[in-house]
Design an enzyme around this catalytic site. Structure first.
Site, mmCIF file in Angstrom:
data_model
loop_
_atom_site.group_PDB
_atom_site.id
_atom_site.type_symbol
_atom_site.label_atom_id
_atom_site.label_comp_id
_atom_site.label_asym_id
_atom_site.label_seq_id
_atom_site.Cartn_x
_atom_site.Cartn_y
_atom_site.Cartn_z
ATOM 1 N N HIS A 74 0.832 -1.203 0.000
ATOM 2 C CA HIS A 74 0.000 0.000 0.000
ATOM 3 C C HIS A 74 0.867 1.255 0.000
ATOM 4 O O HIS A 74 0.620 2.204 -0.753
ATOM 5 C CB HIS A 74 -0.926 0.012 1.216
ATOM 6 C CG HIS A 74 -2.139 -0.841 1.057
ATOM 7 N ND1 HIS A 74 -2.076 -2.212 0.921
ATOM 8 C CD2 HIS A 74 -3.470 -0.523 1.028
ATOM 9 C CE1 HIS A 74 -3.303 -2.696 0.801
ATOM 10 N NE2 HIS A 74 -4.171 -1.707 0.865
ATOM 11 N N HIS A 93 1.144 -3.846 9.305
ATOM 12 C CA HIS A 93 2.546 -3.565 8.974
ATOM 13 C C HIS A 93 3.274 -2.999 10.180
ATOM 14 O O HIS A 93 2.674 -2.303 11.021
ATOM 15 C CB HIS A 93 2.655 -2.555 7.826
ATOM 16 C CG HIS A 93 2.367 -3.138 6.477
ATOM 17 N ND1 HIS A 93 3.144 -4.107 5.888
ATOM 18 C CD2 HIS A 93 1.382 -2.866 5.591
ATOM 19 C CE1 HIS A 93 2.650 -4.415 4.707
ATOM 20 N NE2 HIS A 93 1.573 -3.685 4.511
#
Length: 358
Positions: free
Chosen positions: A118, A177
């Site tokens: 992303h 993440h």
């Protein structure tokens, strides 16, 4: 390794801090995580920019596809853990008292975590958009225009970094993440985008070149996977971990697996090549109507509407290979619609209208 465990444990502390102190911004951060989704490049950013500037739109697809391909290879090499499963399996916490990290419907991605796809996708596509916008102002020569260019430069790059920071925070907030993974993703995306600033050949690539590029990317990735599998290294090691530690099995989506992203991107690149080298594109986007603002506005509106309809097409997931084939076809149809089908229909409609008026 001890150093990596320390990096991960510090990252967990940051995630806990964000989830505790930024609870009020939960909806906004979840939204920004969706903003950074690489799939938005094909369904939102690309149709807007391609109709405004075909050079920028073409570059955007190439950057997104090659960037995501590098992201896949890096993920396979780096073997990055994701926070939501790492805290459950690590042995560094005393008495097995692992920290509690909240999960969300978009947390349970199944691929390895480093670098963040992303963050990488967001940085590369926004880098392309910012540099494209600044390329118009850099031509201004008089003194007042130069000052305006500098102000525009400062404003756009400030917006760029604000968006990247918020996207990174959102990915860390949802525990998908670690901080170092999103930072790596941002700078990797910038490097890929900058490389394509000096690659003009993509603007004149033939359909054969698109097909050759697709075959190379697919064969390299598949070959890399098979070679390591022969060496008893499973590159899909992260999928069982995601399924085991995701709080809700319904949040596991085959669309987040490593090969799903590869197939989706190869389809988009093939669809772009097919569209740009089609007679419909040459007739409509190279014709006299292509310079009209009304033509471009209609193309943008129709493209965005058509691509939103594609979102309602649900690909069956019960058979993995069938899912990959249909995903490729759907991804190829999206740029083909934007580049050739919609402009040709708008061109034909405008030509018919002009004939009636005459």
């Amino acid at each position: 390794s001890p150093k990596m465990d320390l990096l991960h444990s510090n990252g967990v502390l940051i995630i806990q801090h964000l989830q505790r102190d930024y609870r009020a911004y939960q909806d906004f951060l979840n939204f920004m995580s969706h903003v950074g989704d690489p799939r938005n490049i094909f369904s939102i950013y690309f149709p807007l920019w391609f109709q405004l500037n075909q050079v920028v739109g073409t570059k955007m697809i190439w950057v997104a596809v090659i960037g995501d391909w590098f992201n896949l290879i890096f993920k396979w090499i780096l073997f990055g853990h994701r926070p939501y499963w790492w805290v459950q399996e690590t042995m560094i916490y005393p008495n097995q008292s692992s920290p509690c990290l909240e999960q969300f419907p978009i947390t349970c991605e199944t691929g390895p975590g480093s670098p963040s796809g992303h963050a990488m996708g967001s940085s590369c596509v926004w880098y392309v958009m910012v540099t494209a916008a600044l390329s118009y102002t850099v031509r201004w020569k008089d003194k007042s225009a130069v000052t305006l260019h500098r102000l525009t430069w400062s404003f756009l790059w400030s917006v760029f970094w604000i968006i990247q920071i918020i996207v990174c925070i959102s990915r860390v907030f949802i525990a998908t993440h670690f901080p170092h993974q999103v930072i790596l993703g941002v700078f990797a995306g910038i490097l890929v985008a900058e490389a394509f600033e000096h690659t003009p050949a993509i603007q004149t690539a033939s359909l054969r070149m698109y097909i050759k590029t697709n075959l190379f990317l697919f064969i390299f990735a598949l070959g890399f996977y098979l070679i390591l599998k022969l060496l008893d290294i499973d590159l899909l090691w992260s999928v069982p971990k995601a399924k085991k530690w995701c709080a809700n099995p319904d949040w596991i989506n085959i669309d987040t697996t490593p090969f799903a992203g590869l197939v989706r991107n190869l389809g988009a690149l093939f669809g772009l090549g097919l569209g740009i080298n089609s007679e419909m594109f040459i007739t409509s986007c190279k014709g006299k109507n292509s310079c009209k603002i009304s033509f471009r506005v209609l193309c943008i509106a129709a493209s965005l509407a058509m691509l939103q309809l594609y979102n309602f097409i649900k690909i069956p997931t019960h058979t993995e290979y069938l899912f990959y084939i249909l995903s490729f076809c759907k991804s190829a149809a999206m740029p083909l619609t934007v580049v050739a089908l919609v402009p040709y229909c708008v061109h034909s409609l405008m030509r018919t209208t002009e004939k009636k008026l005459n």
